[in-house]
Scaffold this motif. Structure first.
Motif, mmCIF file in Angstrom:
data_model
loop_
_atom_site.group_PDB
_atom_site.id
_atom_site.type_symbol
_atom_site.label_atom_id
_atom_site.label_comp_id
_atom_site.label_asym_id
_atom_site.label_seq_id
_atom_site.Cartn_x
_atom_site.Cartn_y
_atom_site.Cartn_z
ATOM 1 N N SER A 7 0.835 -1.196 0.000
ATOM 2 C CA SER A 7 0.000 0.000 0.000
ATOM 3 C C SER A 7 0.870 1.246 0.000
ATOM 4 O O SER A 7 1.980 1.266 0.539
ATOM 5 C CB SER A 7 -0.919 0.006 1.217
ATOM 6 N N ASP A 8 0.359 2.308 -0.604
ATOM 7 C CA ASP A 8 1.053 3.588 -0.655
ATOM 8 C C ASP A 8 1.028 4.205 0.746
ATOM 9 O O ASP A 8 -0.024 4.345 1.353
ATOM 10 C CB ASP A 8 0.330 4.489 -1.647
ATOM 11 N N ASP A 55 -8.086 5.465 -4.324
ATOM 12 C CA ASP A 55 -6.643 5.343 -4.145
ATOM 13 C C ASP A 55 -6.294 5.578 -2.678
ATOM 14 O O ASP A 55 -7.163 5.789 -1.833
ATOM 15 C CB ASP A 55 -5.881 6.303 -5.061
ATOM 16 N N GLU A 56 -5.003 5.517 -2.371
ATOM 17 C CA GLU A 56 -4.558 5.608 -0.989
ATOM 18 C C GLU A 56 -4.809 6.982 -0.371
ATOM 19 O O GLU A 56 -4.752 7.136 0.846
ATOM 20 C CB GLU A 56 -3.056 5.279 -0.903
ATOM 21 N N TYR A 87 2.869 15.140 -1.479
ATOM 22 C CA TYR A 87 3.377 13.792 -1.676
ATOM 23 C C TYR A 87 3.657 13.460 -3.139
ATOM 24 O O TYR A 87 4.338 12.480 -3.422
ATOM 25 C CB TYR A 87 2.382 12.772 -1.117
ATOM 26 N N HIS A 88 3.133 14.250 -4.068
ATOM 27 C CA HIS A 88 3.268 13.902 -5.487
ATOM 28 C C HIS A 88 4.173 14.844 -6.264
ATOM 29 O O HIS A 88 4.355 14.651 -7.477
ATOM 30 C CB HIS A 88 1.883 13.848 -6.147
ATOM 31 N N ARG A 129 7.423 9.718 -7.254
ATOM 32 C CA ARG A 129 7.033 8.991 -6.047
ATOM 33 C C ARG A 129 6.961 7.516 -6.418
ATOM 34 O O ARG A 129 6.052 7.079 -7.129
ATOM 35 C CB ARG A 129 5.684 9.487 -5.513
ATOM 36 N N VAL A 169 6.367 3.682 -5.777
ATOM 37 C CA VAL A 169 5.610 2.774 -4.923
ATOM 38 C C VAL A 169 5.907 1.338 -5.350
ATOM 39 O O VAL A 169 5.784 0.994 -6.525
ATOM 40 C CB VAL A 169 4.095 3.042 -5.019
ATOM 41 N N ARG A 181 4.777 -2.037 -5.883
ATOM 42 C CA ARG A 181 3.449 -2.632 -6.056
ATOM 43 C C ARG A 181 3.469 -4.152 -5.942
ATOM 44 O O ARG A 181 2.438 -4.766 -5.683
ATOM 45 C CB ARG A 181 2.865 -2.234 -7.411
ATOM 46 N N VAL A 201 3.920 7.233 -9.109
ATOM 47 C CA VAL A 201 2.625 7.907 -9.030
ATOM 48 C C VAL A 201 2.787 9.420 -8.946
ATOM 49 O O VAL A 201 1.801 10.147 -8.812
ATOM 50 C CB VAL A 201 1.807 7.398 -7.817
ATOM 51 N N ALA A 211 7.634 4.597 -1.335
ATOM 52 C CA ALA A 211 6.500 5.090 -0.549
ATOM 53 C C ALA A 211 5.651 3.923 -0.059
ATOM 54 O O ALA A 211 4.477 3.786 -0.408
ATOM 55 C CB ALA A 211 5.659 6.046 -1.386
ATOM 56 N N ASN A 212 6.239 3.053 0.746
ATOM 57 C CA ASN A 212 5.540 1.892 1.284
ATOM 58 C C ASN A 212 5.737 1.802 2.785
ATOM 59 O O ASN A 212 6.726 2.285 3.327
ATOM 60 C CB ASN A 212 6.068 0.597 0.646
#
Length: 709
Positions: free
Chosen positions: A38-39, A368-369, A381-382, A386, A388, A390, A413, A498-499
């Motif tokens: 998850s983000d 989304d997260e 955050y973006h 970024r 992630v 997955r 992302v 970003a996990n």
């Protein structure tokens, strides 16, 4: 103890496998690493941040990722035309990016009027000034920051004041800069320092002219002068590939010598100076033109969508002329434009009022997260890239010496991309966190993780054969390089995924998964090669866990396992001596067998030329057969009791005897007539004679019975 090992990478866009000591990937499936994909989100409210700078301290290392985020202004470096220049130590623990104006006003004759009140003497930069800049940039690196540089000649660093510089009577505007030729000389002098510290520099904004170096409010801010400074900066930093930012798209068109209306067609390519030209927007989102930044917003943003895939874009986001957020600063426009222009950095300091507005708005996205968070948090955050994680898959159990494949998927992302090359490294740690294996160059380039795409990658690691049994973890690290902190070498610009629960703060690397090194479980030994009289055999056993793992051992030589060829006469037999023949082993010519060949029989005497009886070959059997026939004939003729005609029978017997006598010339060997018998071989004649004799005796008996009858 650390060991180095070789790793080869493959990305689905470029997949490369490394050969394992036992074989390429064993016959087992890749298992889910168990990582939370998850983000990650900071769960604390960001509203406090807007009213208290200290609230930013709650940010963790994720937001120290290089080349992205809100940037800070910790001070200004002012260089003097003297030998007493001292470096400064600007840093931020709240963001990787800092903004650093470097004020060169003391080298401009505009601040040192001559006797008539006009421009005084311009001066080249001193070595003391250059050394202070060099040390300041190295301090920034060691503080784990990157810098947005802007060189200015604005003494107050707060816009041109009425008493600054000199007045240009032709334009009635102030002049604070040195002559154009000296500006170009200053850029030429700065080039080596910029190249030396290129990894610490995010971008160099063109600066040099006007208030705050924003290319306005000065008589020196002409198209020709700014173009000349841009060309000189690009030339001076060509070896380091630094990005040079201009204030507006119009300045880019001026540099290329094209009409601004044709800018959408001005697509640059890697290797060209134009490829490195970016835009900094200090009127960002202020109104429809961003306070004069754009002449045609839609057209020029279309151009930026391509140009800024490989360049930084951002600046100061501000309010409109009425002190309110403009329409372009609101959802959905603001996020759509940030994704299109690949916005990577925004000033933290200016404008806080717009930041407060964003924090009051709920992010409108769903599924989304970030659903349910505020707009400011989403933007924060973006900015930039970024990454992630997955998905991540690897063998959960493996034997030492095998090849460990790790398949993982990265989604970028963020609004933009990672712009500069970084190194890639893999660590393997034991269960106590000790680094057991390390490789400092696995060849992965995270610049390939482009915005709004998922990239599927495979990492292949050849484990050494002596890796002890136990539990291990695999980490991947992307970093700009290294830095020195209190005499200790640490990563510089390490990038965090970003996990949740993947970041190892000690290594500054990202977890890809854990695995266990286990022992083999062998099956039974099976023969794979028979032994011979000269070579050992082989037998093999296969691991039940991984069939690509085998062990082979020799079996003893079998001294009787010859492979002989045909018999070859080595000494021919004669009538007086035995001969010999030998055969040789095909495995070893020293292995032979020999046997005796019997003597040849004595030669037979030649026939008497006067003998006209061809059937009389001198053999006892022939004589006996003739005597028997004659006796039978006489017996039949002399029998007075016979009342039958014995003549025909007698004739037949005589014919049979004649046939027998002639039969010595007719030999049957292997069923073939007229085949001469072997020398001295009379067995055929004896057998046929015996058979014929028995037949004739039986016939004679029958004749006697017939006669008596």
């Amino acid at each position: 103890m650390k060991k180095t090992f070789n790793v080869a990478i493959t990305v689905v866009l470029a997949l490369v496998m490394m050969a394992a000591p036992c074989s390429v990937f064993a016959e087992q499936s890749l298992d889910d690493s168990g990582i939370d994909y998850s983000d990650a989100l900071e769960k604390t409210s960001r509203n406090d941040y807007l009213t208290s700078a200290n609230a930013y301290d709650s940010m963790d290392a994720l937001y120290m990722n290089p080349g992205r985020g809100f940037y800070w202004w910790p001070g200004t470096l002012t260089l003097r035309n003297s030998s007493g220049n001292n470096p400064i130590n600007p840093k931020s623990e709240k963001s990787s990016l800092i903004y650093l104006p470097v004020n060169l006003y003391d080298f401009s004759g505009a601040y040192h009027p001559d006797a008539t009140g006009g421009r005084g003497e311009d001066n080249e930069l001193t070595q003391s000034a250059l050394d202070a800049l060099d040390k300041t940039l190295k301090n920034i690196r060691n503080n784990n920051n990157q810098v947005i540089l802007r060189f200015i000649y604005d003494k107050s660093n707060d816009g041109v004041q009425a008493d600054e510089g000199i007045l240009d009577p032709a334009t009635n505007r102030r002049i604070i800069e040195p002559e154009q030729s000296m500006i170009l000389r200053h850029i030429e002098q700065l080039g080596p320092v910029l190249n030396e510290n290129a990894q610490a520099i995010y971008t160099v904004q063109i600066g040099f002219y006007g208030s705050w170096g924003e290319l306005h409010s000065s008589a020196m801010c002409t198209k020709e002068n700014i173009k000349g400074a841009l060309e000189k900066l690009l030339e001076a930093t060509r070896t380091s590939d630094l990005r040079i930012s201009v204030r507006t798209p119009q300045r880019y068109a001026d540099y290329l010598g094209i009409n601004i209306g044709d800018i959408e067609n001005a697509i640059s390519s890697p290797g060209e100076d134009a490829y490195r030209v970016a835009v900094f927007n200090d009127g960002y989102l202020g109104n429809a033109t961003d306070w004069g930044t754009f002449t045609d917003r839609a057209r020029e943003i279309n151009w930026l969508s391509t140009q800024d895939l490989h360049n930084p874009y951002g600046g100061e986001a501000i309010l409109d002329q009425y002190g309110r957020p403009s329409d372009v600063a609101k959802e959905p426009n603001v996020l759509a434009e940030m994704f299109k222009t690949h916005t990577s950095y925004i000033s933290h300091t200016w404008n806080q009022a717009l930041h407060t507005y964003w924090a009051s708005q709920t992010y409108s996205g769903t599924g989304d997260e970030f659903e349910g968070t505020n707009l400011f948090q989403y933007i924060e955050y973006h900015l930039g890239y970024r990454f992630v994680l997955r998905d991540s898959r690897l063998y959960k159990q493996i034997e030492s010496g095998d090849t460990m494949p790790v398949n993982y998927k990265i989604e970028n992302v963020g609004f933009g991309n990672l712009l500069y090359p970084v190194g890639s490294c893999v660590y393997i740690t034991d269960k106590d966190g000790n680094v057991i294996l390390q490789n400092d160059d696995i060849g992965i380039d995270p610049r390939d993780y482009t915005t709004q795409e998922i990239v599927d990658s495979t990492l292949s690691i050849a484990l050494p054969g002596d890796l002890p049994l136990g539990e291990y973890s695999i980490y991947i690290q992307f970093k700009i390089g290294d830095r020195i902190v209190n005499g200790e070498t640490k990563p510089y610009g390490a990038i965090r995924f970003a996990n949740e629960a993947t970041w190892n703060s000690s290594l500054e690397a990202n977890l890809l998964g854990t695995f266990s090194v286990i022992d083999h479980e062998w099956g039974e030994w099976e023969k794979t090669k028979d032994p011979t009289c000269s070579a050992a055999g082989e037998e093999q056993r296969v691991c039940k866990i991984n069939s690509s793992h085998t062990e082979t051992r020799e079996t003893a030589i079998d001294e009787d396992a010859h492979d002989f060829g045909e018999w070859v006469v080595t000494k021919p037999a004669t009538q007086s001596e035995e001969g010999t023949e030998t055969r040789t082993c095909k495995n070893d010519p020293d292995h032979t067998e020999t046997r005796t060949i019997p003597k040849l029989p004595d030669p037979q005497p030649e026939d008497d030329p006067g003998d006209t009886d061809p059937a009389d070959d001198g053999s006892e059997s022939t004589d006996q057969l003739r005597d028997a026939l004659e006796d039978t004939s006489r017996e039949t003729e002399d029998d007075p009791g016979s009342n039958r005609d014995a003549g025909p029978v007698h004739t037949n017997i005589e014919d049979a005897g004649q046939t027998l006598e002639k039969g010595s010339d007719v030999i049957v060997s292997n069923g073939t007539e007229n085949d001469p018998p072997p020398t001295g071989d009379t067995s055929g004649s004896l057998i046929w004679g015996a058979v014929l004799l028995a037949s004739l005796l039986a016939l004679a008996g029958a004749m006697r019975s017939f006669a008596s009858y």
